[in-house]
Design an enzyme around this catalytic site. Structure first.
Site, PDB file in Angstrom:
ATOM      1  N   ASP A   1       0.813  -1.205   0.000  1.00 58.44           N
ATOM      2  CA  ASP A   1       0.000   0.000   0.000  1.00 58.44           C
ATOM      3  C   ASP A   1       0.850   1.260   0.000  1.00 58.44           C
ATOM      4  O   ASP A   1       0.389   2.322  -0.424  1.00 58.44           O
ATOM      5  CB  ASP A   1      -0.927  -0.021   1.222  1.00 58.44           C
ATOM      6  CG  ASP A   1      -1.867   1.158   1.255  1.00 58.44           C
ATOM      7  OD1 ASP A   1      -2.622   1.339   0.274  1.00 58.44           O
ATOM      8  OD2 ASP A   1      -1.859   1.908   2.247  1.00 58.44           O
TER       9      ASP A   1
ATOM     10  N   MET B   1      -7.318   5.958   3.136  1.00 59.49           N
ATOM     11  CA  MET B   1      -7.480   7.065   2.200  1.00 59.49           C
ATOM     12  C   MET B   1      -6.268   7.273   1.305  1.00 59.49           C
ATOM     13  O   MET B   1      -6.283   8.151   0.445  1.00 59.49           O
ATOM     14  CB  MET B   1      -7.749   8.359   2.980  1.00 59.49           C
ATOM     15  CG  MET B   1      -9.050   8.368   3.757  1.00 59.49           C
ATOM     16  SD  MET B   1     -10.504   8.211   2.682  1.00 59.49           S
ATOM     17  CE  MET B   1     -10.362   9.706   1.704  1.00 59.49           C
ATOM     18  N   ARG B   2      -5.215   6.457   1.488  1.00 63.34           N
ATOM     19  CA  ARG B   2      -4.021   6.666   0.678  1.00 63.34           C
ATOM     20  C   ARG B   2      -4.313   6.471  -0.803  1.00 63.34           C
ATOM     21  O   ARG B   2      -3.783   7.205  -1.653  1.00 63.34           O
ATOM     22  CB  ARG B   2      -2.901   5.724   1.128  1.00 63.34           C
ATOM     23  CG  ARG B   2      -1.593   5.966   0.388  1.00 63.34           C
ATOM     24  CD  ARG B   2      -0.455   5.113   0.902  1.00 63.34           C
ATOM     25  NE  ARG B   2       0.065   5.633   2.161  1.00 63.34           N
ATOM     26  CZ  ARG B   2       0.051   4.970   3.294  1.00 63.34           C
ATOM     27  NH1 ARG B   2      -0.458   3.755   3.336  1.00 63.34           N
ATOM     28  NH2 ARG B   2       0.541   5.503   4.386  1.00 63.34           N
ATOM     29  N   ALA B   3      -5.164   5.514  -1.142  1.00 66.09           N
ATOM     30  CA  ALA B   3      -5.478   5.265  -2.552  1.00 66.09           C
ATOM     31  C   ALA B   3      -6.137   6.480  -3.190  1.00 66.09           C
ATOM     32  O   ALA B   3      -5.826   6.832  -4.348  1.00 66.09           O
ATOM     33  CB  ALA B   3      -6.385   4.044  -2.674  1.00 66.09           C
TER      34      ALA B   3
END
Length: 687
Positions: free
Chosen positions: A193, A274-276
């Site tokens: 991720d 929320m990184r995506a």
């Protein structure tokens, strides 16, 4: 320095080249993880990118590549005056798999720090890579703590080194590129991720394209400089385009329509965190700048999703990365904006709404594709590495029936649902690769003592050092408050942590195990142990026995995924050559001990203990088992015997092995037998 292969001469691999170029335009995208089989130009493309990177201005003599216009106020070589600097090429720094923590982040001279009170800092690879490229080949084989340090620095844009009260910080902003062959093991989902984009690469199956690959490679090998010269114009064009995209990037507008599509796409694919969303937003914006536009369109969002989401879709370690493109298109269409310039897209039109024509080098309006002649052959079906690589013997047909090379063979059955297992560990204290299974002397962990350093001092034991230096202060003429420390006084901290082991599974696939419900439970248990091995960073191997022989279904590997695939396709039937299976396992461990003597082995035998076939099969099995006891191999027998009448043969086998036996029920971590069971055995490498 040898002439690198030109980036624009790489055949196919459009997604790979696009992902690299997007990060060259905006390192904030978060780097690229390149997954693929060997021989697919992964390393070639990464090394070729360095020649396209624009030159950087640096402060003369600064080891940390500070920008002269805005020097880092915390630079260890500073402070620097604002002014003119010198210009040099952007560096490409390679991080070896076997690098130490000090080589990565830098090292403090502890002796000078104690004796003189100065911060004598030797920069590491993170400092060298600042404002350039940091390339990690085989990143999946890098120790976890190094990957954590690397990704933390990439996320924060700075590297911190703190040792015994001495602290150093310096800027570390770089384009991070990692390559890996999934057959050699996967990265943990948490680490996956942290990479902004991922690309799956595979060799083209198109003969014409393969011919062109060979032709260009041979031409380059014959005359590297001449070959590079023929591609100089294309290289200059792409370099100029990178510079132009960097200048345009701050002007690109991410409207509410595309932003809503990004959020809806991440929600539809159930991506954690929320990184995506953030990575997709940055990638879509960079795609627009790369295409020469100041507005993000739906095609940019679609391309960003294809690069940023597949590796974030892994729900468990055995899932292959991937993305359902039909579902993606439906989501983009459903949440598409209606304001013209940010329309829902999904068609083959550019969606550029009156802007100038998209760059002719890109095949679509979303732009983004680097200049390249020829068809796309870089990524065929994106199915991942585990597509159908199964043993030939007993492979099931489409109808679900396996061929019958031997009497009594049955088709493979599916594994039952995996469960959390007890911790099976090797006794004693090892010195193997860092992991999470058995006790070991490691670079990281709790401090257990001190010793004289062997080579460079890395982990100072302060109390032991002071204690060693204290008796000599008068003889050394100490007159002030400082402690007079000599090299002989320094003490290295010894630490205890956990290591990864070689877990060798020896699975009985004979007729006595062939009842479908029973074999399903057995496979579920082995799959559970494989999951546990994945989490504890072990190597695994698989030996099976049935009919008349034992065979190595999977040689020891770091790819637990491959073991799961082989297990799923395992057929059953025939006699129970227990001795043959144990002898085959003994050969595997003997070879692995020569290859990696520091990695201790744990053998897990999954059987009901029966032995049939040949003269005196039980005695032969006992003699084979005693070989492991003599070698000090830690072992556990998973007793698969079921029914009201039990013969206890698995327990007898465990006694011959010098190990212990557990039933399938006792293997569960939540069983009343306890949470942890140490494998009994005499390890000749135990401390």
């Amino acid at each position: 320095m040898s002439t690198p292969f030109p980036f624009t001469a790489v055949v196919g691999q459009d997604d790979l080249r696009l992902a690299l170029l997007l990060n060259a335009v905006s390192p904030a995208v978060g780097g690229v993880l390149v997954r693929g089989e060997k021989g697919t130009a992964k390393s070639t493309a990464v090394r070729a990118l360095s020649a396209l990177m624009p030159e950087v201005d640096v402060v003369a003599g600064c080891r940390f590549s500070c920008a002269p216009a805005v020097p880092d106020p915390a630079c260890p070589d500073g402070p620097h005056e604002v002014g003119a600097g010198v210009q040099r090429s952007a560096r490409m720094v390679e991080l070896p798999v076997g690098a130490s923590e000090d080589r990565l982040v830098g090292a403090l001279d502890i002796e000078r720090a104690l004796a003189e009170g100065v911060k004598a800092f030797e920069p590491g690879l993170l400092a060298d890579a600042h404002r350039g490229i940091l390339y990690v080949d085989e990143v999946n084989l890098l120790h976890d703590h190094l990957v954590d340090l690397l990704l933390d620095a990439a996320a924060m844009g700075a590297s911190y080194v703190e040792r015994e009260g001495v602290s150093v910080r310096h800027a570390a902003r770089f384009l991070l590129v990692g390559t890996m062959n999934p057959e050699e093991g996967e990265l943990r989902p948490q680490l996956l991720d942290r990479f902004g984009l991922t690309v799956e690469v595979a060799a083209s199956r198109e003969p014409d394209q393969r011919v062109e690959v060979v032709r260009r490679r041979l031409a380059y090998d014959d005359d590297p400089d001449g070959f590079a010269g023929r591609w100089a114009d294309e290289e200059t064009s792409v370099r100029a385009r990178i510079v132009a995209a960097r200048k345009l990037l701050p002007s690109v507008v991410l409207g509410d329509g595309p932003l809503r599509q990004i959020a809806a796409t991440c929600a539809a694919f159930e991506v954690d965190g929320m990184r995506a969303d953030i990575v997709m937003a940055r990638t879509a914006t960079t795609l627009a700048a790369w295409a020469g536009r100041t507005e993000v369109i739906a095609e940019d969002v679609r391309q960003a999703a294809l690069l940023a989401l597949p590796h974030r879709r892994r729900r468990n370690p055995f899932d292959a990365p991937g993305l359902d493109e039909d579902k993606l298109d439906e989501t983009l269409e459903e949440f598409g904006g209606g304001d013209g310039s940010n329309g829902s897209g999904g068609s083959d039109d550019s969606g550029d709404s009156g802007d100038e024509d998209p760059d002719p080098d890109g095949p679509d309006g979303g732009g983004g594709q680097p200049p390249q002649e020829g068809p796309d052959g870089g990524n065929d079906d994106g199915s991942g590495e585990s597509s159908g690589e199964v043993p030939a013997q007993g492979e099931p047909s489409e109808s679900g029936q396996a061929p019958s090379p031997g009497a009594g063979e049955q088709a493979p059955v599916r594994a039952a649902e995996p469960f959390r297992t007890k911790v099976l560990s090797v006794p004693g204290l090892g010195e193997g690769a860092a992991g999470r299974r058995s006790r070991a002397r490691t670079e990281h962990g709790r401090t257990t003592g001190a010793r004289r350093p062997q080579g460079a001092l890395t982990k100072l034991h302060l109390a032991a050092t002071v204690q060693a230096a204290a008796p000599h202060q008068r003889a050394r003429g100490r007159s002030g408050p400082g402690l007079v420390v000599r090299r002989d006084d320094l003490r290295q901290a010894t630490r205890e942590g956990r290591e990864g082991n070689l877990v060798l599974f020896v699975v009985d696939a004979s007729g006595s195990m062939a009842a479908r419900q029973r074999m399903s439970a057995v496979k579920g248990a082995v799959l559970s142990l494989l999951l546990d091995a994945y989490q504890r960073r072990d190597k695994v191997g698989l030996v099976t026995f049935r009919g008349s022989t034992g065979e190595v279904a999977l040689p020891p590997t770091s790819s637990v995924d491959a073991a799961a695939v082989r297990l799923e396709s395992l057929p059953t039937g025939g006699r129970t050559p227990l001795a043959a299976g144990l002898l085959r396992a003994h050969d595997v461990l003997r070879v692995e001990r020569l290859r990696d003597p520091a990695r201790r082995a744990l053998m897990v035998v999954v059987t009901d203990g029966r032995a049939t076939g040949g003269p005196e099969p039980v005695n032969l099995a006992g003699r084979a088992a005693r070989l492991f006891a003599a070698d000090g191999v830690a072992s556990v027998v998973v007793d698969c015997e079921s029914g009201p009448v039990r013969l206890g043969l698995a327990g007898q086998l465990a006694g011959e092995l010098g190990g212990t036996a557990v039933t399938l029920d006792e293997l569960r971590a939540d069983s009343i037998a306890g949470l942890v069971r140490d494998v009994q055995g005499n390890s000749r490498r135990a401390a």
